[in-house]
Design an enzyme around this catalytic site. Structure first.
Site, PDB file in Angstrom:
ATOM      1  N   LYS A 180       0.759  -1.174   0.046  1.00  0.00           N
ATOM      2  CA  LYS A 180      -0.137  -0.079  -0.141  1.00  0.00           C
ATOM      3  C   LYS A 180       0.908   1.322  -0.057  1.00  0.00           C
ATOM      4  O   LYS A 180       0.481   2.172  -0.402  1.00  0.00           O
ATOM      5  CB  LYS A 180      -0.794   0.080   1.321  1.00  0.00           C
ATOM      6  CG  LYS A 180      -2.082  -0.967   1.177  1.00  0.00           C
ATOM      7  CD  LYS A 180      -3.257  -0.671   2.130  1.00  0.00           C
ATOM      8  CE  LYS A 180      -4.133  -1.793   2.121  1.00  0.00           C
ATOM      9  NZ  LYS A 180      -5.392  -1.741   3.230  1.00  0.00           N
TER      10      LYS A 180
ATOM     11  N   ASP B  43     -10.317   2.439   1.695  1.00  0.00           N
ATOM     12  CA  ASP B  43     -10.552   1.860   3.004  1.00  0.00           C
ATOM     13  C   ASP B  43     -10.854   3.156   3.899  1.00  0.00           C
ATOM     14  O   ASP B  43     -11.819   3.405   4.840  1.00  0.00           O
ATOM     15  CB  ASP B  43      -9.138   1.442   3.724  1.00  0.00           C
ATOM     16  CG  ASP B  43      -8.926  -0.181   3.234  1.00  0.00           C
ATOM     17  OD1 ASP B  43     -10.044  -0.654   2.914  1.00  0.00           O
ATOM     18  OD2 ASP B  43      -7.768  -0.493   3.126  1.00  0.00           O
TER      19      ASP B  43
ATOM     20  N   GLY C 121      -1.531  -0.841  13.669  1.00  0.00           N
ATOM     21  CA  GLY C 121      -1.436  -1.506  12.631  1.00  0.00           C
ATOM     22  C   GLY C 121      -1.851  -0.989  11.312  1.00  0.00           C
ATOM     23  O   GLY C 121      -2.056   0.265  11.154  1.00  0.00           O
TER      24      GLY C 121
END
Length: 273
Positions: free
Chosen positions: A58, A94, A119
């Protein structure tokens, strides 16, 4: 397509169900790669319309594409690439999905939140909280580098351990409650859950973690990672195709991809959008 360190099939099932239902000439496949630059070059060379990007790619993909849309700029992380005639733009659905859920929830941005973890999804959730108007919050994370850095970047407090006092909004971004060795773990103490107003758990498998089950038992509104997965996939679908499917069709696709156990919650989240 999807590029992931550990490819799954739920996203493929949801996208392909929607393509078939709407008669769109697309197909969605999941891949892994040991050569990310070559994979991204393949998106251009083969004129692939777009790609989902999962961990661990990512952030590494950012130098390989041409532009970042605000959702990706907000957290320096890309989970979606859209190819417009060879010009690759990075998005982060997201972040978009988390913000939609937070803004649709009864959580009051004038009140504080307590988020556990630092995280992979933490940046998306914390940035979404900030951009949804939250100004008070604590990030509880043991990682002595990631926790303080995340809190400082978005203007929130940091604690190495869970504080004794909770908050009106509790958010779990750790693996606690996820299928596997932590499946029975409760992300927050029961007394803290009982005193809260809203519960949000980014764990997607299962949709009802021990934390979510405890919050439901205490009569609290809840939101889950299963909802994030569906909402972010719908955003990807719209970016790739220019078509936004109806809520009813998304409910069908979610049921097909994730099973009846999660369909009700996924449907509720989608209908709010």
């Amino acid at each position: 397509m999807s590029l992931s360190g550990r490819p799954g099939n739920a996203g493929s099932r949801l996208h392909n169900y929607l393509y078939d239902a709407l008669g769109l000439d697309y197909i969605y496949k999941s891949f892994s790669t040991r050569d990310l630059p070559a994979a991204v070059a393949g998106i251009r060379a083969l004129d692939i319309r777009g790609s989902a990007i999962s961990m661990p790619f990512k952030e590494a993909v950012i130098p390989l594409i041409d532009a970042l849309e605000p959702s990706a700029l907000a957290i320096d992380s890309v989970n979606t690439i859209v190819n417009d005639d060879g010009h690759l733009t990075g998005y982060n659905t997201d972040y978009t999905a988390c913000r939609q859920l937070i803004e649709a929830s009864p959580a009051d941005p004038a009140k504080p939140f307590l988020l556990r973890g630092s995280g992979g999804m933490a940046k998306a959730v914390v940035a979404a909280l900030r951009d949804a108007g939250f100004t008070q919050g604590t990030i509880a994370a043991r990682n002595p580098e990631a926790g303080p850095a995340l809190a400082e970047r978005y203007g929130f407090a940091w604690a190495a351990e869970l504080p004794a006092q909770g908050a009106p909004l509790l958010v779990n971004v750790t693996p606690l409650g996820m299928e596997g060795p932590d499946a029975e773990a409760l992300a927050f103490p029961e007394a803290m859950i009982a005193a809260a107003e809203v519960a949000f758990d980014v764990v997607a498998q299962p949709a009802q973690t021990p934390f979510i089950q405890a919050a439901i038992g205490a009569g609290k509104p809840v939101f889950s990672g299963a909802e994030v997965i569906v909402l972010q996939a719908v955003e990807q679908f719209a970016l790739y195709t220019g078509v936004r499917p109806s809520a009813e069709l998304v409910i069908e696709a979610a049921r097909f991809a994730h099973g009846d156990a999660t369909a009700a919650r996924l449907a509720a989240a989608t209908m709010k959008g």
